[in-house]
Design an enzyme around this catalytic site. Structure first.
Site, short mmCIF file in Angstrom:
data_model
loop_
_atom_site.label_atom_id
_atom_site.label_comp_id
_atom_site.label_asym_id
_atom_site.label_seq_id
_atom_site.Cartn_x
_atom_site.Cartn_y
_atom_site.Cartn_z
N SER A 1 0.86 -1.19 0.00
CA SER A 1 0.00 0.00 0.00
C SER A 1 0.89 1.23 0.00
O SER A 1 2.06 1.16 0.41
CB SER A 1 -0.86 0.03 1.26
OG SER A 1 -1.53 1.26 1.39
N TYR B 1 -2.35 0.72 10.47
CA TYR B 1 -2.23 0.20 9.10
C TYR B 1 -0.86 0.54 8.53
O TYR B 1 -0.23 -0.31 7.88
CB TYR B 1 -3.36 0.80 8.26
CG TYR B 1 -3.49 0.25 6.84
CD1 TYR B 1 -3.62 -1.12 6.60
CD2 TYR B 1 -3.51 1.11 5.75
CE1 TYR B 1 -3.76 -1.60 5.30
CE2 TYR B 1 -3.64 0.64 4.45
CZ TYR B 1 -3.77 -0.72 4.24
OH TYR B 1 -3.90 -1.19 2.95
P1 NAP Z 1 -11.38 -5.72 -0.18
O1 NAP Z 1 -12.32 -5.59 -1.31
O2 NAP Z 1 -11.88 -5.46 1.20
O3 NAP Z 1 -10.69 -7.17 -0.25
C1 NAP Z 1 -9.96 -7.70 0.81
C2 NAP Z 1 -9.81 -9.20 0.58
O4 NAP Z 1 -9.02 -9.75 1.64
C3 NAP Z 1 -11.15 -9.93 0.59
O5 NAP Z 1 -11.18 -10.86 -0.47
C4 NAP Z 1 -11.15 -10.63 1.93
O6 NAP Z 1 -11.85 -11.87 1.81
C5 NAP Z 1 -9.67 -10.89 2.12
N1 NAP Z 1 -9.36 -11.13 3.52
C6 NAP Z 1 -9.51 -10.28 4.57
N2 NAP Z 1 -9.17 -10.89 5.71
C7 NAP Z 1 -8.82 -12.16 5.37
C8 NAP Z 1 -8.42 -13.29 6.12
N3 NAP Z 1 -8.31 -13.26 7.44
N4 NAP Z 1 -8.13 -14.44 5.45
C9 NAP Z 1 -8.25 -14.49 4.11
N5 NAP Z 1 -8.64 -13.47 3.35
C10 NAP Z 1 -8.94 -12.31 3.99
O7 NAP Z 1 -10.17 -4.71 -0.36
P2 NAP Z 1 -9.04 -4.55 -1.53
O8 NAP Z 1 -8.89 -3.10 -1.75
O9 NAP Z 1 -9.31 -5.43 -2.66
O10 NAP Z 1 -7.78 -5.05 -0.69
C11 NAP Z 1 -6.83 -5.97 -1.20
C12 NAP Z 1 -5.44 -5.60 -0.69
O11 NAP Z 1 -5.09 -4.31 -1.20
C13 NAP Z 1 -5.30 -5.49 0.84
O12 NAP Z 1 -4.07 -6.06 1.23
C14 NAP Z 1 -5.29 -4.00 1.08
O13 NAP Z 1 -4.62 -3.66 2.27
C15 NAP Z 1 -4.57 -3.52 -0.17
N6 NAP Z 1 -4.76 -2.10 -0.53
C16 NAP Z 1 -6.00 -1.61 -0.81
C17 NAP Z 1 -6.11 -0.25 -1.16
C18 NAP Z 1 -7.43 0.39 -1.47
O14 NAP Z 1 -7.50 1.63 -1.50
N7 NAP Z 1 -8.49 -0.36 -1.73
C19 NAP Z 1 -4.98 0.56 -1.21
C20 NAP Z 1 -3.74 0.01 -0.91
C21 NAP Z 1 -3.64 -1.32 -0.59
P3 NAP Z 1 -12.81 -12.51 2.93
O15 NAP Z 1 -13.41 -11.39 3.72
O16 NAP Z 1 -13.80 -13.29 2.10
O17 NAP Z 1 -11.93 -13.40 3.73
#
Ligand code: NAP
Length: 244
Positions: free
Chosen positions: A131, A144
């Site tokens: 991130s 975070y």
């Molecule tokens: P999201 O739509 O909330 O997806 C998060 C994913 O992580 C979901 O599929 C969730 O699946 C899974 N997850 C959460 N806890 C888990 C656990 N204990 N075991 C297995 N899977 C788990 O958000 P996203 O934006 O796609 O996030 C994906 C990655 O990108 C994350 O690492 C996040 O920190 C990073 N990121 C996001 C942003 C942003 O602005 N969106 C920016 C920078 C980095 P389940 O709930 O079904 O388990």
């Protein structure tokens, strides 16, 4: 030729689901992991992949998941997220521990469990979704920021440790991507999450998926160590241009 296999954690929504789609379209066999198995099974059915329950915060779940992965040429460590925006002064231990479990320990457990298969592939890749929070501390980001900085440190160490082995290690650091990320961060408050993306064009999950697909498509001698990807409307962690 046997089909190369990509394992994507957190594939039930957002960046993970989009990455699974992009990789499958590029010819990868996909193995999907997350807790919401109904969503995973629907996606795996669509992509002809394998859906496996995975809770990265639970060592037994990671072990069971890894035991079902017969081949791994590409691991996308994507599962993770943020919880709340508490300051250091108001930090909640339980929230911090959950963020460390989800992002740091989860990435460690899955990587460690699949590393023998990744090395054995003879041309492996580990792509971790970090991130902008892994690079730039910001107000409200303490827990975070700390977790994603730890993920970045671990990713760099892994790259050093694997020097000389046939494995590439990359970290992609997204800025603002409109997924379920902010709804989760704000405890289900959809209005507060939607307000974050008002009058600006955030990245989509597909934008980040494309960077993973591209990294994995490069010749084996090319290692993209890290990549910071932000929307044009965002110029740093907390500077966002809002349109009139
Ligand atoms: P999201 O739509 O909330 O997806 C998060 C994913 O992580 C979901 O599929 C969730 O699946 C899974 N997850 C959460 N806890 C888990 C656990 N204990 N075991 C297995 N899977 C788990 O958000 P996203 O934006 O796609 O996030 C994906 C990655 O990108 C994350 O690492 C996040 O920190 C990073 N990121 C996001 C942003 C942003 O602005 N969106 C920016 C920078 C980095 P389940 O709930 O079904 O388990």
């Amino acid at each position: 030729m046997t089909t190369r296999t990509a394992v994507v954690t957190g594939a039930s929504s957002g960046i993970g689901a989009a990455t699974a789609r992009a990789l499958a379209a590029d010819g990868w066999r996909v193995v999907l992991g997350a807790r919401r198995i109904d969503r995973l099974e629907a996606l795996a059915g669509e992509l002809g992949g394998l859906a496996l329950h995975l809770d990265v915060t639970d060592p037994q779940s990671v072990a069971a998941f890894a035991s079902r992965v017969e081949r791994c040429d590409l691991l996308v460590n994507n599962a993770g997220g943020a919880l709340g925006t508490a300051s250091v002064a108001d930090a909640d231990d339980a929230e911090w521990l959950r963020m460390f479990e989800m992002n740091v320990m989860g990435t460690l457990r899955v990587t460690r469990a699949l590393l023998p298969a990744i090395v054995a592939s003879g041309d492996g890749i580990v792509v971790t979704i970090g991130s902008i929070a892994a690079r730039e501390p910001y107000r409200g980001g303490a827990g975070y920021n700390a977790a994603k900085h730890a993920v970045a440190a671990m990713t760099r160490v892994l790259r050093i440790e694997l020097g000389g082995q046939p494995v590439r290690v990359s970290q992609i650091d997204p800025g603002m991507v409109e997924t379920e990320f902010s709804v989760v961060r704000f405890g289900g408050d959809e209005q507060r999450a939607a307000a974050l993306y008002e009058r600006m064009d955030p990245l989509t999950a597909e934008d980040i998926a494309e960077t993973v697909r591209w990294i994995a498509s490069l010749p084996s001698h090319v290692n993209i160590d890290s990549m910071l990807v932000m929307p044009r409307d965002q110029t740093s962690a907390q500077v966002v241009h809002r349109h009139e």
